[in-house]
Design a protein around this motif. Structure first.
Motif, PDB file in Angstrom:
ATOM      1  N   VAL A  21       0.837  -1.203   0.000  1.00 52.50           N
ATOM      2  CA  VAL A  21       0.000   0.000   0.000  1.00 52.50           C
ATOM      3  C   VAL A  21       0.871   1.253   0.000  1.00 52.50           C
ATOM      4  CG1 VAL A  21      -1.676   1.323   1.363  1.00 52.50           C
ATOM      5  CG2 VAL A  21      -2.015  -1.130   1.002  1.00 52.50           C
ATOM      6  N   ASP A  22       1.945   1.254   0.796  1.00 53.87           N
ATOM      7  CA  ASP A  22       2.876   2.391   0.775  1.00 53.87           C
ATOM      8  C   ASP A  22       3.446   2.594  -0.624  1.00 53.87           C
ATOM      9  OD1 ASP A  22       2.443   2.657   3.500  1.00 53.87           O
ATOM     10  OD2 ASP A  22       4.505   2.170   4.083  1.00 53.87           O
ATOM     11  N   TYR A  23       3.828   1.516  -1.271  1.00 53.56           N
ATOM     12  CA  TYR A  23       4.362   1.574  -2.629  1.00 53.56           C
ATOM     13  C   TYR A  23       3.307   2.154  -3.588  1.00 53.56           C
ATOM     14  CZ  TYR A  23       6.862   0.139  -6.839  1.00 53.56           C
ATOM     15  OH  TYR A  23       7.526   0.133  -8.041  1.00 53.56           O
ATOM     16  N   GLY A  24       2.077   1.701  -3.431  1.00 54.72           N
ATOM     17  CA  GLY A  24       1.003   2.181  -4.296  1.00 54.72           C
ATOM     18  C   GLY A  24       0.774   3.677  -4.168  1.00 54.72           C
ATOM     19  N   TRP A  25       0.718   4.166  -2.941  1.00 54.02           N
ATOM     20  CA  TRP A  25       0.529   5.606  -2.753  1.00 54.02           C
ATOM     21  C   TRP A  25       1.730   6.384  -3.276  1.00 54.02           C
ATOM     22  CZ3 TRP A  25      -3.680   8.207  -2.389  1.00 54.02           C
ATOM     23  CH2 TRP A  25      -4.819   7.615  -1.843  1.00 54.02           C
ATOM     24  N   HIS A  26       2.930   5.845  -3.083  1.00 55.42           N
ATOM     25  CA  HIS A  26       4.119   6.506  -3.621  1.00 55.42           C
ATOM     26  C   HIS A  26       4.019   6.589  -5.144  1.00 55.42           C
ATOM     27  CE1 HIS A  26       8.298   6.701  -5.103  1.00 55.42           C
ATOM     28  NE2 HIS A  26       8.455   7.551  -4.095  1.00 55.42           N
ATOM     29  N   SER A  27       3.567   5.514  -5.771  1.00 53.51           N
ATOM     30  CA  SER A  27       3.419   5.501  -7.226  1.00 53.51           C
ATOM     31  C   SER A  27       2.400   6.532  -7.695  1.00 53.51           C
ATOM     32  CB  SER A  27       3.022   4.106  -7.712  1.00 53.51           C
ATOM     33  OG  SER A  27       4.058   3.191  -7.451  1.00 53.51           O
ATOM     34  N   LEU A  28       1.338   6.715  -6.920  1.00 55.77           N
ATOM     35  CA  LEU A  28       0.351   7.735  -7.269  1.00 55.77           C
ATOM     36  C   LEU A  28       0.912   9.141  -7.066  1.00 55.77           C
ATOM     37  CD1 LEU A  28      -2.888   6.155  -5.775  1.00 55.77           C
ATOM     38  CD2 LEU A  28      -2.298   6.388  -8.202  1.00 55.77           C
ATOM     39  N   LEU A  29       1.615   9.350  -5.944  1.00 53.76           N
ATOM     40  CA  LEU A  29       2.203  10.666  -5.676  1.00 53.76           C
ATOM     41  C   LEU A  29       3.202  11.059  -6.754  1.00 53.76           C
ATOM     42  CD1 LEU A  29       2.832  10.396  -1.827  1.00 53.76           C
ATOM     43  CD2 LEU A  29       1.338  12.072  -2.951  1.00 53.76           C
ATOM     44  N   THR A  30       4.006  10.106  -7.185  1.00 53.18           N
ATOM     45  CA  THR A  30       5.053  10.395  -8.176  1.00 53.18           C
ATOM     46  C   THR A  30       4.546  10.226  -9.608  1.00 53.18           C
ATOM     47  OG1 THR A  30       5.888   8.125  -8.027  1.00 53.18           O
ATOM     48  CG2 THR A  30       6.914   9.788  -6.594  1.00 53.18           C
ATOM     49  N   ARG A  31       3.267   9.927  -9.738  1.00 46.57           N
ATOM     50  CA  ARG A  31       2.595   9.797 -11.033  1.00 46.57           C
ATOM     51  C   ARG A  31       3.168   8.689 -11.903  1.00 46.57           C
ATOM     52  NH1 ARG A  31       0.222  15.715 -11.844  1.00 46.57           N
ATOM     53  NH2 ARG A  31      -0.256  15.917  -9.662  1.00 46.57           N
ATOM     54  N   LYS A  32       3.620   7.629 -11.229  1.00 43.10           N
ATOM     55  CA  LYS A  32       4.066   6.451 -11.966  1.00 43.10           C
ATOM     56  C   LYS A  32       2.876   5.846 -12.709  1.00 43.10           C
ATOM     57  CE  LYS A  32       6.591   2.153 -11.294  1.00 43.10           C
ATOM     58  NZ  LYS A  32       7.314   1.322 -10.328  1.00 43.10           N
ATOM     59  N   TYR A  33       1.726   5.914 -12.080  1.00 43.56           N
ATOM     60  CA  TYR A  33       0.466   5.592 -12.731  1.00 43.56           C
ATOM     61  C   TYR A  33      -0.632   6.403 -12.069  1.00 43.56           C
ATOM     62  CZ  TYR A  33       0.383   2.034  -8.967  1.00 43.56           C
ATOM     63  OH  TYR A  33       0.464   1.373  -7.771  1.00 43.56           O
ATOM     64  N   THR A  34      -1.820   6.379 -12.665  1.00 39.13           N
ATOM     65  CA  THR A  34      -2.935   7.149 -12.125  1.00 39.13           C
ATOM     66  C   THR A  34      -3.854   6.234 -11.327  1.00 39.13           C
ATOM     67  OG1 THR A  34      -4.278   6.820 -14.099  1.00 39.13           O
ATOM     68  CG2 THR A  34      -2.860   8.780 -14.061  1.00 39.13           C
ATOM     69  N   SER A  35      -4.669   6.854 -10.489  1.00 42.55           N
ATOM     70  CA  SER A  35      -5.532   6.077  -9.596  1.00 42.55           C
ATOM     71  C   SER A  35      -6.613   5.305 -10.332  1.00 42.55           C
ATOM     72  CB  SER A  35      -6.172   6.997  -8.553  1.00 42.55           C
ATOM     73  OG  SER A  35      -6.923   8.011  -9.194  1.00 42.55           O
ATOM     74  N   ASP A  36      -6.882   5.633 -11.583  1.00 41.02           N
ATOM     75  CA  ASP A  36      -7.880   4.877 -12.336  1.00 41.02           C
ATOM     76  C   ASP A  36      -7.243   3.886 -13.317  1.00 41.02           C
ATOM     77  OD1 ASP A  36      -6.901   6.756 -14.081  1.00 41.02           O
ATOM     78  OD2 ASP A  36      -8.861   7.435 -14.793  1.00 41.02           O
TER      79      ASP A  36
ATOM     80  N   THR B 139     -12.074  10.173  -7.796  1.00 40.28           N
ATOM     81  CA  THR B 139     -12.950  11.324  -7.518  1.00 40.28           C
ATOM     82  C   THR B 139     -12.589  12.000  -6.207  1.00 40.28           C
ATOM     83  OG1 THR B 139     -14.561   9.900  -6.437  1.00 40.28           O
ATOM     84  CG2 THR B 139     -14.879  10.297  -8.798  1.00 40.28           C
ATOM     85  N   LEU B 140     -11.525  11.553  -5.566  1.00 38.97           N
ATOM     86  CA  LEU B 140     -11.121  12.067  -4.261  1.00 38.97           C
ATOM     87  C   LEU B 140     -10.036  13.128  -4.417  1.00 38.97           C
ATOM     88  CD1 LEU B 140     -11.393  11.699  -1.167  1.00 38.97           C
ATOM     89  CD2 LEU B 140      -9.621   9.951  -1.347  1.00 38.97           C
ATOM     90  N   SER B 141     -10.287  14.297  -3.875  1.00 36.92           N
ATOM     91  CA  SER B 141      -9.319  15.389  -3.938  1.00 36.92           C
ATOM     92  C   SER B 141      -8.524  15.407  -2.627  1.00 36.92           C
ATOM     93  CB  SER B 141     -10.077  16.713  -4.115  1.00 36.92           C
ATOM     94  OG  SER B 141      -9.195  17.795  -4.050  1.00 36.92           O
ATOM     95  N   MET B 142      -7.186  15.281  -2.737  1.00 34.95           N
ATOM     96  CA  MET B 142      -6.329  15.253  -1.549  1.00 34.95           C
ATOM     97  C   MET B 142      -5.074  16.083  -1.790  1.00 34.95           C
ATOM     98  SD  MET B 142      -6.439  11.177  -0.592  1.00 34.95           S
ATOM     99  CE  MET B 142      -5.591  11.293   0.979  1.00 34.95           C
TER     100      MET B 142
END
Length: 168
Positions: A53-68, A120-123
């Motif tokens: 999960v930490d890796y996943g959020w890091h990937s989203l933060l760094t835009r390695k992939y998008t949440s969708d 759809t979540l703004s953070m």
């Protein structure tokens, strides 16, 4: 603007993960893989979940992939599970250290007030860091309960203990 609070929280999370891992390395090696009736089937499965999960959020933060990008997320989870499941605690700790360094680099060089849309979540970036820390804290608590079920003591990893240790 760099957020000192986000750095402090992330440093706490890194300290707590290392403290728990060091504690687990002092216990019988088979303990982490022992099946137990709990949130996850073993302590190691819980550690893997935190890491993935930490890796996943890091990937989203760094835009390695998008949440969708569900296919990328699914394949990353499968790949990470295969990479991590056979590791001993020392090697697992090395992977955690690499991820922590990447997170620290991100947190220390990024505007933590920037808002990003995840599905759809703004953070704000700082809220993502808060979520990662809360998630880790929750599951480290699960591991403490699992250790007690297996007749072993846990180790304190709460924020106040981190602050106290940091003063030394």
């Amino acid at each position: 603007m760099m957020s000192n609070h986000s750095i402090k929280l992330f440093n706490y999370n890194t300290w707590a993960n290392k403290t728990l891992l060091n504690h687990l390395m002092q216990l019988p090696s088979e303990l982490c893989h022992e099946n137990i009736k709990s949130v996850f089937p073993s302590i190691f499965d819980t550690l893997m979940h935190i890491y993935i999960v930490d890796y996943g959020w890091h990937s989203l933060l760094t835009r390695k992939y998008t949440s969708d990008d569900y296919e990328a997320i699914r394949s990353t989870i499968a790949r990470l599970t295969e990479e991590v499941k056979a590791l001993n605690l020392q090697d697992f700790g090395k992977k955690q250290d690499l991820l922590s360094k990447s997170y620290y680099d991100f947190v220390s060089t990024t505007d933590m007030e920037q808002t990003v849309i995840y599905s759809t979540l703004s953070m704000q970036h700082s809220e993502v860091i808060q979520h990662v820390v809360n998630h880790g804290t929750y599951h480290r608590g699960n591991i403490t309960a699992m250790l007690r079920q297996l007749d072993h003591a846990g180790v304190p990893t709460d924020y106040s203990m981190y602050l106290y240790q940091s003063m030394k």
